[in-house]
Design a protein around this motif. Structure first.
Motif, PDB file in Angstrom:
ATOM      1  N   ARG A 165       0.820  -1.213   0.000  1.00 49.65           N
ATOM      2  CA  ARG A 165       0.000   0.000   0.000  1.00 49.65           C
ATOM      3  C   ARG A 165       0.853   1.262   0.000  1.00 49.65           C
ATOM      4  O   ARG A 165       0.486   2.267  -0.610  1.00 49.65           O
ATOM      5  CB  ARG A 165      -0.918  -0.009   1.218  1.00 49.65           C
ATOM      6  N   ASN A 167       4.120   1.679  -1.207  1.00 53.21           N
ATOM      7  CA  ASN A 167       4.951   1.898  -2.393  1.00 53.21           C
ATOM      8  C   ASN A 167       4.324   1.453  -3.699  1.00 53.21           C
ATOM      9  O   ASN A 167       4.901   1.673  -4.764  1.00 53.21           O
ATOM     10  CB  ASN A 167       6.289   1.172  -2.220  1.00 53.21           C
ATOM     11  N   ARG A 168       3.149   0.783  -3.613  1.00 52.28           N
ATOM     12  CA  ARG A 168       2.469   0.252  -4.808  1.00 52.28           C
ATOM     13  C   ARG A 168       3.216  -0.922  -5.434  1.00 52.28           C
ATOM     14  O   ARG A 168       2.688  -1.582  -6.331  1.00 52.28           O
ATOM     15  CB  ARG A 168       2.288   1.344  -5.875  1.00 52.28           C
ATOM     16  N   SER A 215      -5.472   0.225 -14.276  1.00 52.59           N
ATOM     17  CA  SER A 215      -5.823   0.278 -12.857  1.00 52.59           C
ATOM     18  C   SER A 215      -6.214  -1.121 -12.396  1.00 52.59           C
ATOM     19  O   SER A 215      -7.398  -1.474 -12.369  1.00 52.59           O
ATOM     20  CB  SER A 215      -6.979   1.260 -12.632  1.00 52.59           C
ATOM     21  N   SER A 240       6.779   1.996  -9.506  1.00 47.92           N
ATOM     22  CA  SER A 240       5.965   2.679  -8.504  1.00 47.92           C
ATOM     23  C   SER A 240       5.368   3.959  -9.062  1.00 47.92           C
ATOM     24  O   SER A 240       4.195   4.282  -8.825  1.00 47.92           O
ATOM     25  CB  SER A 240       6.821   2.974  -7.266  1.00 47.92           C
ATOM     26  N   LEU A 243       2.467   3.112 -11.394  1.00 48.14           N
ATOM     27  CA  LEU A 243       1.304   2.570 -10.692  1.00 48.14           C
ATOM     28  C   LEU A 243       0.559   3.640  -9.897  1.00 48.14           C
ATOM     29  O   LEU A 243      -0.665   3.583  -9.763  1.00 48.14           O
ATOM     30  CB  LEU A 243       1.759   1.442  -9.762  1.00 48.14           C
ATOM     31  N   ARG A 244       1.266   4.615  -9.370  1.00 45.58           N
ATOM     32  CA  ARG A 244       0.583   5.694  -8.651  1.00 45.58           C
ATOM     33  C   ARG A 244      -0.317   6.490  -9.587  1.00 45.58           C
ATOM     34  O   ARG A 244      -1.436   6.864  -9.230  1.00 45.58           O
ATOM     35  CB  ARG A 244       1.608   6.615  -7.984  1.00 45.58           C
ATOM     36  N   ASP A 247      -3.224   4.111 -10.556  1.00 49.32           N
ATOM     37  CA  ASP A 247      -3.963   3.515  -9.432  1.00 49.32           C
ATOM     38  C   ASP A 247      -3.927   1.985  -9.506  1.00 49.32           C
ATOM     39  O   ASP A 247      -4.959   1.314  -9.467  1.00 49.32           O
ATOM     40  CB  ASP A 247      -5.412   4.007  -9.390  1.00 49.32           C
ATOM     41  N   TYR A 249      -1.375  -1.776  -8.587  1.00 47.79           N
ATOM     42  CA  TYR A 249      -0.449  -2.398  -7.651  1.00 47.79           C
ATOM     43  C   TYR A 249       0.316  -3.492  -8.380  1.00 47.79           C
ATOM     44  O   TYR A 249      -0.178  -4.071  -9.351  1.00 47.79           O
ATOM     45  CB  TYR A 249      -1.183  -3.001  -6.449  1.00 47.79           C
TER      46      TYR A 249
END
Length: 764
Positions: A165, A167-168, A215, A240, A243-244, A247, A249
């Protein structure tokens, strides 16, 4: 020495040199049958061809061949042959259901339904599949790992979820037998993902981030991190960042000892207690009305649960317990489950009167060639059969049906599986049909049993392995060495006396390489006294023993790097005391340097490459005349290998320079300074200047299409320009560099020259 006499020096132990020599386990030459004579003619022809092309490969290339062709269970685990435990990757597939990771040929595969093409790099994992896995997933309880470790006394699932959660991206390490794939999917689900995609496990680390476009929760199961392909900080940070914004993982699932550079963290996944997993599976089975606790309390079930077992094996055991509860499997069907069943099965194979000698030869060959191509295993098992038949019935001509049992029947008899796998070759990736025992422990148990329990088979087995050690194919020679390593771990004196030491004293380099590979792999299997053997051989009077020891250090010396370097230095000192190389081995100084270079590169690729290094230890040796030439040769050899098996990648030492921390006072800065000092030494030494300049030209050419290599050179070259003569030499090299067979001056050379001039002007 005549060619015939030289040929006889490589024969198996027990064969006396001379015209009257008889091979152990074979009939006298006059009594040989026609097929045997034909086989010997073929072997002699192959031997003559091998003798003509018997040149030792570079030590680093030998190391790569060993890593490429050795059984995965030897390279990826520590095996204890004397008992029933083998730690490492295991697998199980039963009843059409696959739970946990499926390990085939040392590689991990996921199978998905759909119409994807070979070029696809990801595929959908259905949400319904993830929900089904969640129904029997068990989280480790607090303090459930009495053996200790990073996750002892804490819930590693909670730790992993917090990291994901935050750092993704999460690196989840663990053996494939622990259900790590299921854990990764549960982590993605708990993090909030509702859609899932599986990424191709062979994606290079630098190709991962571009694939993260949606996502959803991404799973890369079975990421291979190795000294040749480590996971670095910028790979994770790039993923990372993507992915941020999307959205999403990502969970990267690796082996229990991933090669992570730049201090990257990983969470170690350990499976919950076996009883909790078995309970969870039984609760989903049809038990015929019997309570779960009643079944768990059975003595035979408790016996199985005494040892931590792979998740997939517990799944199969749960199905068997459920079948017993329904009345379809007797209680004895539960009692023979587990590793003890492997030993019992091996005993049954050799005691079975209905199993032919041909069948048993296939089993032995499969034990040596587990995870190897099926056609190769079948071909070499026929050769072993001839040797065994001459021992058992020397007056009978070996007869092998050309179209005998089908591959399906032979594989089923051996309790093995056939599968397709793409593997690297000298000509690129090729698709192979491979064969593997269902239980990876079978190969170890079978080889140990045939060697120690049936000594009458030894003459045939020794003759067979001797032939394999002289084969022209690297995979065959490596597997002969791997088999000898297993035998050495089970019975060191006999394996040394009958196999490894005669190989080490052989005339042919490839036979000696088999001895070196066997010792290197035996050390991985914790065979006793290997370092002592190498230390004694490294300064022995026999130059062939010295060559074998030196090459073994190149293959496995990184396991005890400093001791290995000390032994190589002792050999250099002994060489100097003898007044130089012997006539029989004029290349000895170069071989010693290759070995040290392999040690240096292997350590440079390790996760601890930012710590104290062999590079730093070599620099002070430049001041000593006895060591200087050795150090220069070593560094030149270390500059050649690249991070690509086919030779098209970035030079490993240049890549190391790029990754090291330049902050003054840190170990990384010390290594950078040491590399620059060694470069200045080879560039300014009359003996090595020409070779060093050619290496530098190759580095610049490779940087033409590699921005990372160019950036590293832009930092390295100024460190090499200490004097005006240094600057002139490098400037001339960059101005007159050509590539593409002399047709083009690369633009990178001009950019580096501009950078060099600007730094030089500033320093003045």
């Amino acid at each position: 020495m005549s060619g015939e006499q030289a040929q006889r020096t490589d024969e198996a132990p027990g064969e006396a040199p001379g015209a009257g020599g008889v091979r152990a386990g074979e009939a006298p030459a006059g009594a040989q049958d026609a097929p045997a004579a034909a086989e010997q003619t073929h072997a002699d022809a192959q031997g003559e061809e091998a003798a003509e092309d018997d040149r030792p490969a570079h030590a680093w290339d030998s190391r790569r061949d060993l890593l490429r062709h050795s059984p995965g269970i030897i390279l990826g685990s520590s095996a204890r042959l004397g008992g029933s435990l083998v730690a490492g990757d295991q697998h199980g597939v039963s009843g059409g259901q696959v739970t946990g990771d499926v390990v085939l040929g040392g590689s991990k595969y996921e199978y998905h339904l759909g119409s994807g093409t070979p070029e696809e790099t990801s595929g959908e994992i259905l949400a319904a599949e993830v929900d089904s896995l969640a129904s029997y997933f068990v989280r480790p309880s607090l303090g459930s790992h009495p053996e200790g470790g990073a996750t002892a006394g804490e819930d590693c699932f909670t730790t992993a979820l917090a990291e994901l959660r935050r750092n993704r991206v999460l690196v989840l390490s663990g053996a494939s037998s622990t259900g790590r794939r299921t854990a990764a999917l549960m982590l993605l689900r708990a993090a909030g993902a509702t859609a899932y995609r599986a990424l191709d496990p062979v994606l290079p680390p630098g190709r991962i981030a571009p694939e993260l476009t949606g996502s959803c929760g991404y799973l890369l199961n079975g990421l291979t991190t190795s000294p040749e392909r480590p996971l670095r900080e910028h790979h994770v940070r790039a993923a990372s960042e993507k992915l941020r914004s999307a959205d999403g993982y990502l969970v990267l699932v690796t082996g229990p000892r991933p090669v992570l550079l730049d201090g990257l963290p990983s969470v170690s996944w350990r499976m919950p207690p076996a009883v909790a997993l078995l309970r969870a599976h039984l609760q989903r089975e049809d038990l015929g009305g019997r309570p779960v606790d009643e079944l768990l309390a059975l003595d035979v079930v408790q016996d199985v649960l005494q040892h931590q077992r792979p998740v997939a094996e517990l799944t199969r055991f749960a199905q068997r317990v459920a079948a017993h509860a329904r009345g379809t499997v007797p209680l004895t069907g539960l009692a023979d489950f587990g590793n003890a069943a492997v030993e019992q099965q091996v005993t049954q194979w050799f005691d079975d009167p209905d199993a032919t000698l041909h069948d048993k030869a296939f089993l032995i060959a499969l034990a040596a060639f587990d995870e190897a191509p099926y056609p190769l295993t079948a071909e070499l098992s026929d050769i072993l059969y001839r040797h065994l038949l001459r021992t058992e019935m020397p007056d009978v001509s070996p007869c092998i049906p050309v179209f005998g049992s089908s591959s399906a029947k032979r594989v089923e008899f051996a309790r093995a599986v056939l599968y397709q796998e793409t593997e690297e070759s000298d000509w690129g990736p090729v698709q192979q049909t491979k064969v593997q025992f269902r239980d990876p422990l079978t190969a170890f148990v079978l080889l140990r049993e045939v060697w120690t329990g049936h000594p009458s088979s030894r003459p045939a087995l020794v003759a067979w392995l001797r032939r394999l050690a002289n084969d022209s194919r690297a995979v065959v020679r490596t597997r002969a060495a791997a088999a000898a390593a297993v035998l050495a771990a089970a019975d060191l004196p006999s394996a040394m006396g009958l196999l490894i030491q005669p190989w080490a004293c052989a005339r042919r380099f490839r036979t000696r390489l088999a001895a070196a590979s066997a010792l290197a792999l035996a050390h991985r299997l914790d065979a006793p006294h290997v370092p002592r053997i190498l230390q004694a051989w490294c300064t022995a009077d026999d130059h062939r023993l010295r060559w074998t020891a030196v090459r073994t250090y190149a293959l496995a010396g990184d396991a005890f790097a400093r001791d290995s370097l000390d032994a190589v230095l002792d050999a250099v000192a002994a060489l100097d005391a003898r007044g130089g190389p012997a006539r029989a081995w004029p290349e000895e100084p170069d071989e010693l340097a290759q070995s040290a270079a392999s040690l240096l590169l292997a350590q440079a690729q390790s996760a601890d490459s930012d710590g104290d290094s062999l590079l730093s230890q070599l620099v002070p040796l430049l001041k000593e005349p006895v060591w200087r030439g050795f150090v220069l040769r070593t560094f030149i050899h270390a500059c050649g290998p690249t991070d690509d098996v086919l030779g098209g990648g970035r030079p490993l030492l240049l890549d190391l320079y790029a990754q090291l921390t330049p902050v003054p006072g840190t170990p990384g800065a010390l290594q950078r300074q040491s590399m620059a000092a060694l470069w200045r030494a080879v560039l300014n030494d009359p003996w090595s200047t020409a070779s060093a300049l050619e290496v530098m030209r190759n580095w610049v050419r490779r940087a033409d299409k590699d921005p990372g290599a160019e950036a590293a050179l832009a930092e390295l070259l100024p460190a090499l320009s200490v004097t005006g003569e240094d600057r002139k030499r490098l400037a001339y090299l960059l101005q007159h560099l050509r590539c593409d067979e002399g047709k083009r001056h690369p633009a990178v050379a001009d950019r580096l020259h501009t950078r060099l001039k600007s730094v030089s002007t500033t320093s003045r």
